[in-house]
Motif scaffolding. Structure first.
Motif, PDB file in Angstrom:
ATOM      1  N   SER A  62       0.852  -1.182   0.000  1.00  0.00           N
ATOM      2  CA  SER A  62       0.000   0.000   0.000  1.00  0.00           C
ATOM      3  C   SER A  62       0.885   1.228   0.000  1.00  0.00           C
ATOM      4  O   SER A  62       2.033   1.177   0.445  1.00  0.00           O
ATOM      5  N   ASN A  64      -0.588   3.809   1.455  1.00  0.00           N
ATOM      6  CA  ASN A  64      -1.380   4.463   2.487  1.00  0.00           C
ATOM      7  C   ASN A  64      -1.065   3.811   3.823  1.00  0.00           C
ATOM      8  O   ASN A  64      -1.478   2.676   4.076  1.00  0.00           O
ATOM      9  N   ASP A  66      -2.211   4.319   6.637  1.00  0.00           N
ATOM     10  CA  ASP A  66      -3.400   4.092   7.461  1.00  0.00           C
ATOM     11  C   ASP A  66      -4.228   2.898   6.980  1.00  0.00           C
ATOM     12  O   ASP A  66      -5.119   2.437   7.688  1.00  0.00           O
ATOM     13  N   LYS A  67      -3.970   2.426   5.746  1.00  0.00           N
ATOM     14  CA  LYS A  67      -4.725   1.287   5.204  1.00  0.00           C
ATOM     15  C   LYS A  67      -3.751   0.313   4.537  1.00  0.00           C
ATOM     16  O   LYS A  67      -3.539   0.367   3.330  1.00  0.00           O
ATOM     17  N   GLU A  70      -4.870  -1.475   1.346  1.00  0.00           N
ATOM     18  CA  GLU A  70      -5.560  -0.650   0.358  1.00  0.00           C
ATOM     19  C   GLU A  70      -5.324  -1.131  -1.071  1.00  0.00           C
ATOM     20  O   GLU A  70      -6.246  -1.141  -1.898  1.00  0.00           O
ATOM     21  N   GLU A  73      -7.501  -4.089  -1.763  1.00  0.00           N
ATOM     22  CA  GLU A  73      -8.899  -3.663  -1.876  1.00  0.00           C
ATOM     23  C   GLU A  73      -9.143  -2.982  -3.227  1.00  0.00           C
ATOM     24  O   GLU A  73     -10.189  -3.199  -3.856  1.00  0.00           O
TER      25      GLU A  73
END
Length: 498
Positions: A62, A64, A66-67, A70, A73
């Motif tokens: 990722s 990100n 925070d994810k 991600e 996904e």
């Protein structure tokens, strides 16, 4: 404020992604430079064969923080690329994930401009006696076409590949294996192929060439002949002893540095705490490739714990590495860097199974002890210190020789400015104009805590930042995606705070 980002790969895209989070972003304009091919994807994640897999599980990739899932996904939601087993996805798909971010911001913000041109020159404009600096970026040799900026980010990605035997330009010599789907364009079906290098890049070549070239086996060789390890089941580990607090205490006791020997004692305590048997993990016969790969595949939990510990060291290498003296940094590189690299950049299990199949079925030969490669009479001559199972070999004294029609270079990218050639002309120009200076252990000099570039002419350039492989002397072993993302997050936070 006018900002330039030079390079739109992982670091460049992440910088923009972080900038848009701040209210101050509305008061700046951002120009992002890269060529049309790499804009938004970068070289490692460029469009290429889907046989080239990311060496991390997709759920751990990722940009990100925070994810962490991600990317996976995003993959699940998009419709263009679908695979039966998405645990390890092709690398180019991650490039499309990053490019989707770049396109999104380019569409949403009027103060973002994508300039699909290569930067040729960056120079500082300063009048004699004036300390105010302006940064000029040029995409041609017409100085009147240069654009002026207040802040510049150097995110140029990997440097060009090594040419250890000075073969560049020789007919039949392929200087870089990427994109692999073009590797065999100039190769005849009857040509014999050798690959120089046995790291991760060589595995990409093996995957592609064994699938698309009829004249097998291919020979893959290097001085050590060692393959990367196989990725195990990596649990989340939290350091108990290798902590900033313990390092700070050691620095107080040892004149501002941490002795490597003391750091290794903390490492041993971590291994003891997590019941990691280091000797068992390292006593594998790396010269017997099938034995090594099968051991790794059969010990995913034990090996995974060891790899998680080393991955944690890489993630914290900014303060670990820069706590060592220069002498201990060199000692670390000589004694431990090979182990760290092999285990913290492991191959996916599927790749290991393919290599085992290739060796057992005489599709691939992996050889150590490469001494020299020369070119004569339309053949590449490989010289070894010794050799067995050779192809068209003849003995001269203690050395063994082999001959091949085509050589693919998979030795990896350069790390030192002294080794650069015309393929890295921008960096050569930056050094020549005294904007950057070489770090003795690789890359350029920066302030470790801020990533600000240190110029031999102007001192610390408060508004010029460098991220990624260009900083490898300071950011030792911190070129993975998540490490670069963390650097970008910190740099943008500092930029807008100041």
């Amino acid at each position: 404020m006018k900002i330039a980002i030079v390079g739109a790969g992982t670091a460049g895209v992440t910088l923009l992604k972080e900038m848009v989070k701040y209210d101050e972003f509305n008061d700046v304009s951002v120009d992002i430079y890269d060529n049309k091919v790499n804009m938004g994807q970068g070289v490692p994640f460029q469009n290429d064969s889907d046989q080239l897999l990311i060496n991390l599980p997709a759920r751990q990739m990722s940009i990100n923080l925070d994810k962490p899932e991600e990317f996976f996904e995003w993959y699940e939601e998009q419709k263009e690329f679908k695979y039966m087993n998405p645990e390890y996805l092709p690398r180019f798909i991650f490039g499309h994930y990053m490019k989707s971010y770049l396109n999104k911001y380019n569409d949403e913000y009027n103060n973002v401009s994508l300039i699909s041109e290569e930067v040729q020159e960056i120079f500082i404009e300063s009048n004699i006696g004036d300390t105010a600096l302006k940064y000029n970026i040029c995409t041609s040799d017409d100085i009147d076409s240069c654009r002026t900026y207040d802040c510049v980010f150097l995110t140029i990605g990997t440097l060009s590949y090594h040419d250890p035997y000075n073969l560049k330009g020789t007919k039949g010599y392929i200087q870089s294996p990427y994109p692999t789907y073009n590797t065999l364009d100039e190769v005849d079906d009857t040509d014999s192929i050798a690959v120089i290098g046995t790291g991760l890049a060589s595995l990409d070549v093996i995957r592609y060439v064994t699938e698309h070239h009829p004249n097998l086996p291919i020979t893959v060789t290097s001085r050590k002949g060692a393959l990367p390890r196989v990725r195990g089941n990596m649990p989340d580990l939290e350091f108990k002893y290798l902590t900033p607090e313990n390092f700070n205490e050691l620095k107080r006791q040892h004149f501002g540095t941490v002795p490597l020997e003391e750091a290794m004692k903390l490492f041993d305590l971590e291994c003891e705490y997590y019941n990691i048997q280091v000797n068992k993990m390292l006593d594998v016969n790396m010269e017997n490739h099938i034995e090594q790969l099968e051991f790794d595949l059969n010990h995913p939990d034990e090996l995974g714990s060891f790899q998680s510990l080393l991955e944690g060291i890489k993630e914290n290498m900014n303060w670990i590495w820069n706590s060592f003296s220069r002498t201990d940094q060199i000692e670390f590189l000589n004694r431990y860097q090979r182990i760290l690299k092999a285990n913290s950049n492991p191959m996916p299990p599927r790749t290991a199974e393919l290599i085992i199949h290739g060796i057992k079925n005489n599709l691939v030969k992996i050889k150590p002890n490469l001494k020299n490669v020369t070119y004569d009479s339309n053949k590449f001559n490989f010289q070894y210190d010794d050799g067995k199972d050779t192809h068209e070999q003849y003995d001269v004294g203690k050395d063994t020789h082999e001959q091949y029609d085509v050589v693919i270079n998979a030795t990896g990218s350069k790390t030192h400015l002294a080794d650069l050639d015309a393929d890295d002309q921008l960096v050569i120009n930056l050094e020549n104009r005294q904007l950057i200076q070489a770090h003795p252990l690789g890359g350029i000099q920066i302030v470790p805590e801020t990533n600000q570039v240190i110029s031999p002419r102007f001192g610390t350039l408060n508004d010029v930042y460098a991220l990624g492989q260009l900083t490898n002397g300071i950011n030792q072993s911190r070129n993975g995606v998540m490490m670069i993302v963390k650097q970008a997050v910190g740099v943008v936070s500092q930029l807008f705070k100041s």
